[in-house]
Design a protein around this motif. Structure first.
Motif, short mmCIF file in Angstrom:
data_model
loop_
_atom_site.label_atom_id
_atom_site.label_comp_id
_atom_site.label_asym_id
_atom_site.label_seq_id
_atom_site.Cartn_x
_atom_site.Cartn_y
_atom_site.Cartn_z
N GLY A 197 11.04 -3.31 -8.29
CA GLY A 197 11.38 -2.65 -8.27
C GLY A 197 10.50 -1.50 -8.83
N ASN A 198 9.02 -2.09 -7.81
CA ASN A 198 8.09 -1.23 -8.41
C ASN A 198 7.13 -0.31 -7.71
OD1 ASN A 198 5.13 -0.38 -8.92
ND2 ASN A 198 4.93 -2.84 -10.26
N SER A 199 7.28 0.99 -7.14
CA SER A 199 6.37 1.38 -6.33
C SER A 199 5.07 1.76 -6.22
CB SER A 199 7.51 2.98 -5.63
OG SER A 199 7.27 3.77 -6.98
N ASN A 200 4.76 1.18 -7.36
CA ASN A 200 3.08 1.43 -7.26
C ASN A 200 2.18 0.71 -7.03
OD1 ASN A 200 3.63 3.69 -9.00
ND2 ASN A 200 4.07 2.11 -10.81
N ILE A 201 2.12 1.13 -5.55
CA ILE A 201 0.93 -0.17 -4.86
C ILE A 201 -0.32 0.36 -3.73
CG2 ILE A 201 1.93 -1.67 -3.12
CD1 ILE A 201 4.77 -1.31 -3.23
N GLU A 221 6.72 -6.85 -11.89
CA GLU A 221 7.50 -7.16 -13.06
C GLU A 221 6.59 -6.36 -14.26
OE1 GLU A 221 9.24 -10.38 -13.23
OE2 GLU A 221 10.81 -9.73 -11.16
N THR A 222 5.12 -6.43 -14.28
CA THR A 222 4.44 -5.71 -15.44
C THR A 222 4.92 -4.61 -14.99
OG1 THR A 222 2.05 -6.11 -13.85
CG2 THR A 222 2.66 -7.84 -15.06
N GLY A 223 4.69 -3.57 -14.09
CA GLY A 223 4.71 -2.05 -14.21
C GLY A 223 4.19 -1.43 -13.90
N LYS A 224 2.77 -2.20 -13.90
CA LYS A 224 1.46 -2.44 -13.47
C LYS A 224 1.44 -1.54 -11.88
CE LYS A 224 -0.45 -2.57 -17.54
NZ LYS A 224 -1.03 -1.78 -18.00
N THR A 225 0.38 -0.57 -11.33
CA THR A 225 -0.29 -0.49 -10.10
C THR A 225 -0.85 -1.84 -9.76
OG1 THR A 225 -0.60 1.76 -10.58
CG2 THR A 225 -1.39 0.37 -8.74
N VAL A 226 0.21 -2.84 -8.34
CA VAL A 226 -0.08 -3.74 -7.55
C VAL A 226 -1.13 -3.23 -6.11
CG1 VAL A 226 0.39 -5.79 -6.71
CG2 VAL A 226 1.73 -4.40 -8.62
N ASN A 227 -2.61 -3.56 -6.85
CA ASN A 227 -3.45 -3.39 -4.95
C ASN A 227 -3.57 -4.57 -4.64
OD1 ASN A 227 -5.40 -2.53 -3.24
ND2 ASN A 227 -6.93 -3.78 -4.65
N ILE A 228 -2.75 -4.74 -3.29
CA ILE A 228 -2.92 -5.98 -2.53
C ILE A 228 -3.31 -6.11 -1.55
CG2 ILE A 228 -0.78 -7.30 -1.02
CD1 ILE A 228 0.72 -5.73 -2.12
N LYS A 229 -4.58 -7.01 -1.28
CA LYS A 229 -5.76 -7.07 -0.57
C LYS A 229 -5.18 -8.08 0.62
CE LYS A 229 -9.51 -7.01 -2.28
NZ LYS A 229 -11.40 -7.36 -2.79
N LYS A 230 -5.19 -6.92 2.27
CA LYS A 230 -4.90 -7.94 3.45
C LYS A 230 -5.09 -9.09 3.70
CE LYS A 230 -5.92 -6.41 7.43
NZ LYS A 230 -6.02 -7.95 7.59
N GLY A 231 -4.73 -10.54 3.95
CA GLY A 231 -5.13 -11.22 4.08
C GLY A 231 -6.01 -11.61 5.67
N MET A 276 1.62 -6.34 6.66
CA MET A 276 1.79 -5.85 5.35
C MET A 276 2.59 -5.32 4.99
SD MET A 276 -1.01 -7.69 4.20
CE MET A 276 -1.13 -7.39 2.68
N GLU A 277 3.74 -4.75 5.53
CA GLU A 277 4.63 -3.76 5.15
C GLU A 277 5.24 -5.27 4.47
OE1 GLU A 277 8.53 -1.32 6.85
OE2 GLU A 277 6.84 -2.67 8.55
N PHE A 278 5.79 -6.61 4.55
CA PHE A 278 6.32 -7.86 4.03
C PHE A 278 5.99 -7.55 2.64
CE2 PHE A 278 6.44 -8.72 8.53
CZ PHE A 278 8.17 -8.00 8.73
N ALA A 279 4.93 -7.04 2.10
CA ALA A 279 4.17 -7.56 1.05
C ALA A 279 4.63 -6.44 -0.04
CB ALA A 279 2.78 -7.80 0.75
N VAL A 280 4.24 -5.22 0.50
CA VAL A 280 4.99 -3.80 -0.03
C VAL A 280 6.17 -4.08 0.26
CG1 VAL A 280 5.76 -1.52 0.40
CG2 VAL A 280 2.89 -2.84 0.62
N GLU A 281 6.91 -4.72 0.93
CA GLU A 281 8.32 -4.27 0.84
C GLU A 281 9.00 -5.25 -0.93
OE1 GLU A 281 10.07 -6.10 4.35
OE2 GLU A 281 9.79 -4.08 4.66
N LYS A 282 7.66 -7.01 -0.94
CA LYS A 282 8.84 -7.22 -2.20
C LYS A 282 8.18 -7.09 -3.52
CE LYS A 282 6.84 -11.74 0.65
NZ LYS A 282 6.23 -12.53 0.86
N VAL A 283 7.16 -6.08 -3.88
CA VAL A 283 7.01 -5.88 -4.41
C VAL A 283 7.85 -4.60 -4.87
CG1 VAL A 283 5.23 -3.65 -5.54
CG2 VAL A 283 4.38 -5.68 -3.99
N ARG A 284 8.20 -3.71 -3.78
CA ARG A 284 9.22 -2.98 -3.99
C ARG A 284 10.92 -2.70 -4.12
NH1 ARG A 284 7.28 1.18 0.98
NH2 ARG A 284 6.11 2.27 -0.15
N ASP A 285 11.25 -4.38 -3.92
CA ASP A 285 12.23 -5.08 -4.23
C ASP A 285 12.15 -5.37 -5.37
OD1 ASP A 285 13.04 -4.08 -1.49
OD2 ASP A 285 12.93 -6.59 -0.68
#
Length: 270
Positions: free
Chosen positions: A156-160, A127-137, A145-154
């Protein structure tokens, strides 16, 4: 695949990008000196560069371990690095309320591997609108990790960005499954290989995480060979005396030579 990151210098769109810097912000002079050196190297080699530094280390083995120099002080140093060199910066966040605060100072918010399933944290970062770098557990498969991507995309942020940092292998070691890089790239996001944390040896009897820095080049070469979009490398001019994760950091003097080799691998597979 990294055009969504503000200020990144796409000096060679066929090249991989680099996220690099010290594990933690130890002070202004150290951060600026490391950033200046990496900027000189990456500009020479035409590698897009994002400066990395944790403003606070929340995940420590021992209660007396270094955690930081103060949140606001460290974040201001990251902002100064970004403005002085005209480069994007990235730092970790650990709780949802930290997202908006850190977003005022850096360009990329990083979700630590242990926290990659924390829905509220991912949404707050998104929600900050910043690019989000998610480290895989370390405890997850690449496909998870597709589910983590979906959480960010859902949100409203596609910068992942997704970053692999190995998988738990026994109690005190990690191993990298390079099949995960093309699998995570199939989610339509750039994928980074963390070449230093993937060589950690956590849970040592003395409470200090160990590492195998002699294999950093091996991990980096393999990652580029299988198509990684970027590399994450923690580096320091004096790893033995670094305040955090010195056991698995690359010596700053070794960075340029390694990157030169990696560029040749990248060119060979293009």
């Amino acid at each position: 695949m990294i055009n969504q990151i503000p200020r990144i210098r796409n000096t060679d769109t066929n090249n991989f990008f680099l996220m690099a810097g010290p594990c933690a912000i130890e002070g202004e002079d150290m951060a600026l000196r490391i950033a200046e050196r990496i900027v000189m190297i990456t500009e020479k080699l035409k590698i897009p560069f994002i400066f990395k530094g944790s403003y606070r280390k929340a995940n420590r083995s021992r209660s007396d371990a270094f955690t930081g120099i103060g949140d606001e002080k460290a974040l201001k140093i990251l902002a100064k690095v970004g403005s002085e060199f005209g480069i994007p910066t990235v730092t970790d966040i650990h709780e949802s309320h930290e997202a908006a605060m850190a977003a005022c100072y850096v360009d990329v918010l990083q979700i630590p591997a242990f926290l990659c399933r924390q829905t509220d944290l991912l949404i707050a970062a998104a929600e900050t609108g910043k690019t989000v770098n998610i480290k895989k557990g370390q405890f997850l498969s690449a496909s998870s990790m597709e589910f983590a991507v979906e959480k960010v995309r859902d949100s409203g942020n596609s910068n992942i960005i997704l970053t692999d940092r190995g998988n738990t292998f026994g109690y005190q070691d990690l191993i990298v499954d390079f099949r995960g890089i093309p699998e995570m790239r199939s989610f339509g996001v750039p994928v980074v290989m963390d070449c230093t944390h993937s060589l950690q040896q956590p849970n040592q009897p003395n409470g200090i995480t160990g590492g195998k820095p002699g294999l950093i080049a091996t991990i980096a070469k393999a990652a580029i060979a299988v198509g990684a979009d970027g590399l994450f490398i923690e580096t320091h001019p004096d790893p033995l005396n670094a305040k955090s994760d010195g056991a698995n950091m690359l010596h700053l003097d070794s960075l340029e030579h390694l990157l030169e080799k990696l560029i040749r691998i990248r060119q060979a597979i293009m």
